[in-house]
Design a protein around this motif. Structure first.
Motif, PDB file in Angstrom:
ATOM      1  N   ARG A  32      49.365   9.115   8.307  1.00 32.37           N
ATOM      2  CA  ARG A  32      50.744   9.540   8.083  1.00 32.37           C
ATOM      3  C   ARG A  32      51.325  10.079   9.384  1.00 32.37           C
ATOM      4  N   GLY A  33      52.635  10.045   9.467  1.00 33.34           N
ATOM      5  CA  GLY A  33      53.275  10.524  10.678  1.00 33.34           C
ATOM      6  C   GLY A  33      54.776  10.501  10.559  1.00 33.34           C
ATOM      7  N   ASN A  34      55.432  10.545  11.724  1.00 32.65           N
ATOM      8  CA  ASN A  34      56.887  10.602  11.790  1.00 32.65           C
ATOM      9  C   ASN A  34      57.437   9.272  12.288  1.00 32.65           C
ATOM     10  N   LEU A  36      59.394   6.899  14.463  1.00 37.14           N
ATOM     11  CA  LEU A  36      59.827   7.146  15.840  1.00 37.14           C
ATOM     12  C   LEU A  36      61.322   6.920  16.033  1.00 37.14           C
ATOM     13  N   GLY A  37      61.919   6.054  15.239  1.00 37.46           N
ATOM     14  CA  GLY A  37      63.363   5.860  15.320  1.00 37.46           C
ATOM     15  C   GLY A  37      63.814   5.443  16.708  1.00 37.46           C
ATOM     16  N   PRO A  38      64.883   6.075  17.226  1.00 33.61           N
ATOM     17  CA  PRO A  38      65.445   5.641  18.522  1.00 33.61           C
ATOM     18  C   PRO A  38      64.592   6.007  19.729  1.00 33.61           C
ATOM     19  N   THR A  39      63.505   6.759  19.534  1.00 32.86           N
ATOM     20  CA  THR A  39      62.683   7.119  20.690  1.00 32.86           C
ATOM     21  C   THR A  39      61.834   5.951  21.176  1.00 32.86           C
ATOM     22  N   ILE A  40      61.836   4.831  20.468  1.00 35.50           N
ATOM     23  CA  ILE A  40      61.107   3.653  20.923  1.00 35.50           C
ATOM     24  C   ILE A  40      62.024   2.446  20.841  1.00 35.50           C
ATOM     25  N   ASN A  41      61.863   1.533  21.776  1.00 37.36           N
ATOM     26  CA  ASN A  41      62.638   0.299  21.783  1.00 37.36           C
ATOM     27  C   ASN A  41      62.028  -0.648  20.751  1.00 37.36           C
ATOM     28  N   LYS A  42      62.521  -0.556  19.510  1.00 39.98           N
ATOM     29  CA  LYS A  42      61.923  -1.300  18.406  1.00 39.98           C
ATOM     30  C   LYS A  42      62.067  -2.798  18.588  1.00 39.98           C
ATOM     31  N   ASN A  43      63.197  -3.246  19.118  1.00 40.97           N
ATOM     32  CA  ASN A  43      63.388  -4.686  19.308  1.00 40.97           C
ATOM     33  C   ASN A  43      62.352  -5.258  20.265  1.00 40.97           C
ATOM     34  N   ALA A  44      62.118  -4.561  21.376  1.00 40.56           N
ATOM     35  CA  ALA A  44      61.121  -5.034  22.338  1.00 40.56           C
ATOM     36  C   ALA A  44      59.722  -4.975  21.733  1.00 40.56           C
ATOM     37  N   VAL A  76      58.137  -0.378   9.906  1.00 38.43           N
ATOM     38  CA  VAL A  76      58.390   1.006  10.252  1.00 38.43           C
ATOM     39  C   VAL A  76      57.417   1.402  11.357  1.00 38.43           C
ATOM     40  N   VAL A  77      57.935   2.008  12.418  1.00 36.36           N
ATOM     41  CA  VAL A  77      57.120   2.434  13.556  1.00 36.36           C
ATOM     42  C   VAL A  77      56.841   3.925  13.398  1.00 36.36           C
ATOM     43  N   ILE A  78      55.567   4.284  13.346  1.00 35.07           N
ATOM     44  CA  ILE A  78      55.152   5.642  13.002  1.00 35.07           C
ATOM     45  C   ILE A  78      54.322   6.250  14.119  1.00 35.07           C
ATOM     46  N   GLU A  79      54.634   7.487  14.479  1.00 33.78           N
ATOM     47  CA  GLU A  79      53.797   8.255  15.387  1.00 33.78           C
ATOM     48  C   GLU A  79      52.745   9.000  14.563  1.00 33.78           C
ATOM     49  N   PRO A  80      51.443   8.757  14.793  1.00 38.38           N
ATOM     50  CA  PRO A  80      50.400   9.380  13.956  1.00 38.38           C
ATOM     51  C   PRO A  80      50.408  10.900  14.052  1.00 38.38           C
ATOM     52  N   VAL A  81      50.298  11.539  12.900  1.00 36.43           N
ATOM     53  CA  VAL A  81      50.212  12.996  12.834  1.00 36.43           C
ATOM     54  C   VAL A  81      49.006  13.420  12.002  1.00 36.43           C
ATOM     55  N   LEU A  82      48.777  12.748  10.877  1.00 39.69           N
ATOM     56  CA  LEU A  82      47.732  13.151   9.949  1.00 39.69           C
ATOM     57  C   LEU A  82      46.932  11.936   9.516  1.00 39.69           C
ATOM     58  N   VAL A  83      45.606  12.050   9.573  1.00 38.53           N
ATOM     59  CA  VAL A  83      44.707  10.985   9.128  1.00 38.53           C
ATOM     60  C   VAL A  83      44.043  11.430   7.823  1.00 38.53           C
ATOM     61  N   GLN A  84      44.218  10.631   6.784  1.00 36.70           N
ATOM     62  CA  GLN A  84      43.554  10.896   5.507  1.00 36.70           C
ATOM     63  C   GLN A  84      42.355   9.956   5.378  1.00 36.70           C
ATOM     64  N   TRP A  85      41.198  10.527   5.021  1.00 38.02           N
ATOM     65  CA  TRP A  85      39.986   9.734   4.963  1.00 38.02           C
ATOM     66  C   TRP A  85      39.286   9.922   3.623  1.00 38.02           C
ATOM     67  N   GLU A  86      38.340   9.034   3.381  1.00 36.42           N
ATOM     68  CA  GLU A  86      37.489   9.102   2.198  1.00 36.42           C
ATOM     69  C   GLU A  86      36.038   8.978   2.642  1.00 36.42           C
ATOM     70  N   VAL A  87      35.139   9.633   1.911  1.00 41.82           N
ATOM     71  CA  VAL A  87      33.721   9.529   2.232  1.00 41.82           C
ATOM     72  C   VAL A  87      33.261   8.095   1.958  1.00 41.82           C
ATOM     73  N   ILE A 422      53.574   0.088  11.836  1.00 43.29           N
ATOM     74  CA  ILE A 422      53.047  -0.083  13.189  1.00 43.29           C
ATOM     75  C   ILE A 422      52.906   1.326  13.758  1.00 43.29           C
ATOM     76  N   PHE A 423      51.703   1.681  14.158  1.00 44.77           N
ATOM     77  CA  PHE A 423      51.449   3.039  14.659  1.00 44.77           C
ATOM     78  C   PHE A 423      51.583   3.035  16.178  1.00 44.77           C
ATOM     79  N   ALA A 424      52.389   3.959  16.696  1.00 44.28           N
ATOM     80  CA  ALA A 424      52.698   3.931  18.125  1.00 44.28           C
ATOM     81  C   ALA A 424      52.781   5.333  18.691  1.00 44.28           C
ATOM     82  N   VAL A 425      52.498   5.434  19.972  1.00 44.55           N
ATOM     83  CA  VAL A 425      52.696   6.665  20.727  1.00 44.55           C
ATOM     84  C   VAL A 425      53.463   6.322  21.990  1.00 44.55           C
ATOM     85  N   THR A 426      54.335   7.214  22.402  1.00 49.65           N
ATOM     86  CA  THR A 426      55.168   6.993  23.584  1.00 49.65           C
ATOM     87  C   THR A 426      55.121   8.222  24.473  1.00 49.65           C
TER      88      THR A 426
END
Length: 600
Positions: A32-34, A36-44, A76-87, A422-426
């Motif tokens: 899960r995350g936020n 990114l909206g206009p902070t990333i060039n989504k078209n490119a 949707v382009v998402i900046e990772p914030v929280l990782v949910q896992w299972e055993v 799509i998970f991304a960091v900038t």
């Protein structure tokens, strides 16, 4: 468990299996995350994902749509914030070596519920601690499953079965305590009913999964793209401009074609045909002899010989300008425009030392410039405004190469608003920029027999020849192929040479961004923090000569020699391979080519 955003892209994406900090083996279910909206060039970004997805056949893609076949809103382009896992896997073995009985759970909640006061899961027979079997099976189609626990044929039960772990899947075996440690079966490969990725000896009903440990990276390959996250108005206009290829080509040729200036130059169109140098000199003597200097300069800009700017690309073929219109070439043009991204060159450092009277530093920087030139480096620079974005759009198992495995996306029913995530960091980070000399590269190719034409002596003409060489790659592939391997190899050599404990960055925290068609190498800090350390600026001022020498020396030897020396291509984990920073997963490398290019 605290991890960086960039680590999430490489190790903790949905579907990844790994060892958690509390000693449990887990599998990521959702990230899960936020947005990114206009902070990333989504078209490119979507254009780059589109290009990568097309490398897979349609039947080798699952859970991700091709951008061109749907709307941008489907992603949707998402900046990772929280990782949910299972055993996972839910197969545990008693830690008591005299017991070692295996217990299988069917839901991860059962594992958590079975924990006792000390937060341990205990064996029902001897009350010793249970630990997970850190093995599982995976197949190229993307399927994974825990180790199958067999039933003993003697007693008809699986309650007393244990795994005799010899450290090898070939010799490990299942046995039964009740039946006197009787042999049940080996840990052979499990079948997969997908019917895909068969070896020549297998039939459609005999596709087999391979067994892996949880630390084996071959069971999960994140598929990522990296791009310059440029969001300036000039770059946006450049992408849409009909003459974008000519503008990018002019930038590489060094004709002072800054993007903004070039766009303004072309805004009103180009009127009339330009004169040759001889025609212009004749017109000055006759037709324009009565005009003042300002009037002559205005005419020269419109009708004079093309010596700089976009007009100077008139000698390039349509194919070369078409090549220069590709996105990475446009990125390179914007990156090297000082009005868009500030960069500090080795020459600037030398001139500053000379101007301020620092004689010793001036001499050292002059020697660094000379050594860089001897090694075929035309320009060495740094920037702290490298706007990089890295995005993960899917993953594969057992193989990273297209069509040798199934590319799976991260879409999950009921999650991400039913869009493809799509998970991304900038970040704007530090980077070292290296441009190789086109004259030296063409001379090397000619020596190898990969470039038959004469080598221009002028760097501008040599760069034009490089573009023309890549433009006809389909009919003459040898030169472009050798050049790509050379640029990629030198990038790895230079990057690994920075991991000496003195820059503050290890090899795993650096990554590469390449434009082989312009002989351009960028080595950037991939930590994706909101600040930079200035370490590469210090490198340019104080250690650029040492860096060049260290890279040169490293190309001639490997800790695995003589084994690596006799490999073809000559590359391995001790000399060239990168841990995370290579998008091509360490393919297309050859230390032999670097040695040949740098030979004295």
């Amino acid at each position: 468990m605290q991890r960086s955003r960039s680590q999430t892209l490489y190790r903790y994406l949905p579907g990844a299996v790994y060892l958690h900090d509390d000693e449990l083996v887990v599998r990521t279910s959702v990230v899960r995350g936020n947005p990114l909206g206009p902070t990333i060039n989504k078209n490119a970004l979507l254009a780059e994902v589109e290009h990568e997805l097309r490398r897979w056949d349609e039947d080798k893609r699952a859970g991700i749509r091709v951008p061109r076949d749907t709307s941008d809103e489907a992603f949707v382009v998402i900046e990772p914030v929280l990782v949910q896992w299972e055993v996972w896997p839910l197969v545990f073995q008693c830690a008591n070596r005299h017991c070692q009985r295996v217990r299988r759970f069917y839901r991860d909640e059962q594992v958590l519920e079975a924990r006792e006061g000390d937060q341990r899961v205990r064996c029902e027979h001897c009350r010793s601690r249970l630990r997970q079997l850190r093995y599982y099976s995976a197949h190229a189609c993307g399927r994974i499953q825990p180790m199958f626990v067999p039933t003993c044929r003697g007693c008809g039960s699986d309650e007393n079965v244990f795994l005799e772990d010899t450290g090898s899947f070939e010799t490990a075996a299942w046995r039964c305590r009740t039946c006197g440690n009787a042999y049940i079966k080996g840990t052979r490969m499990s079948p997969c009913d997908c019917g895909q990725y068969l070896s020549p000896q297998q039939t459609s009903s005999q596709a087999f999964m391979r067994q892996y440990t949880v630390r084996d990276p071959r069971s999960f390959y994140p598929q990522t793209v990296s791009l310059l996250n440029l969001k300036t108005n000039a770059y946006e206009q450049l992408q849409r401009h009909h003459a974008r290829g000519r503008i990018a080509a002019a930038s590489y040729l060094g004709d002072e074609a800054r993007v903004g200036i070039a766009l303004n130059e072309l805004a009103g169109g180009e009127s009339g045909e330009r004169m040759s140098q001889e025609e212009w000199e004749e017109a000055i003597r006759t037709k324009y002899s009565q005009l003042d200097d300002d009037e002559i300069e205005a005419i020269r800009r419109r009708r004079g010989p093309a010596t700089e700017g976009v007009a100077a690309t008139s000698d390039l073929s349509a194919a070369a300008c078409g090549l220069a219109a590709e996105r990475r070439m446009l990125e390179r043009a914007t990156l090297y425009d000082p009005q868009q991204v500030a960069r500090y060159r080795l020459e600037d450092a030398h001139d500053e030392a000379q101007r301020t009277g620092r004689t010793a530093q001036e001499r050292a920087l002059l020697r660094a410039r000379e050594r860089a030139g001897e090694l075929g480096v035309d320009e060495l620079a740094v920037t702290d405004q490298f706007p990089i974005a890295v995005a993960a759009y899917g993953y594969t198992r057992t193989s990273k190469r297209p069509n040798t495995s199934t590319l799976r996306g991260f879409a999950r029913r009921g999650e991400y608003d039913n869009k493809d995530p799509i998970f991304a960091v900038t970040t704007d980070t530090e980077a070292a920029l290296v441009a190789l000399s086109a004259v030296d590269v063409l001379a090397w190719l000619r020596r190898r027999g990969s470039y038959p034409a004469p080598v221009p002596s002028d760097e501008r003409d040599a760069r034009a020849a490089v573009l023309e060489m890549f433009a006809v790659e389909e009919t003459a592939p040898e030169g472009p192929q050798d050049t790509r391997v050379l640029v990629h190899t030198l990038s790895h050599v230079l990057l690994r040479a920075l991991d000496d404990g003195r820059t503050g960055f290890g090899e795993a925290s650096l990554a590469e961004w390449l434009v082989p068609e312009t002989l351009t190498i960028s080595i950037y800090v991939s930590s994706f923090q909101s600040h930079t350390l200035g370490a590469l600026w210090t490198l340019l001022h104080s250690r650029s000569l040492e860096w060049m020498e260290r890279a040169f020396d490293a190309s001639w030897r490997c800790d695995n020699d003589p084994l690596c020396h006799h490999r073809r291509p000559r590359a391995c984990e001790r000399c060239l391979y990168l841990t995370f920073g290579c998008r091509r997963f360490n393919s297309d490398l050859s230390r032999e080519l670097a040695m040949d290019f740098w030979r004295t």
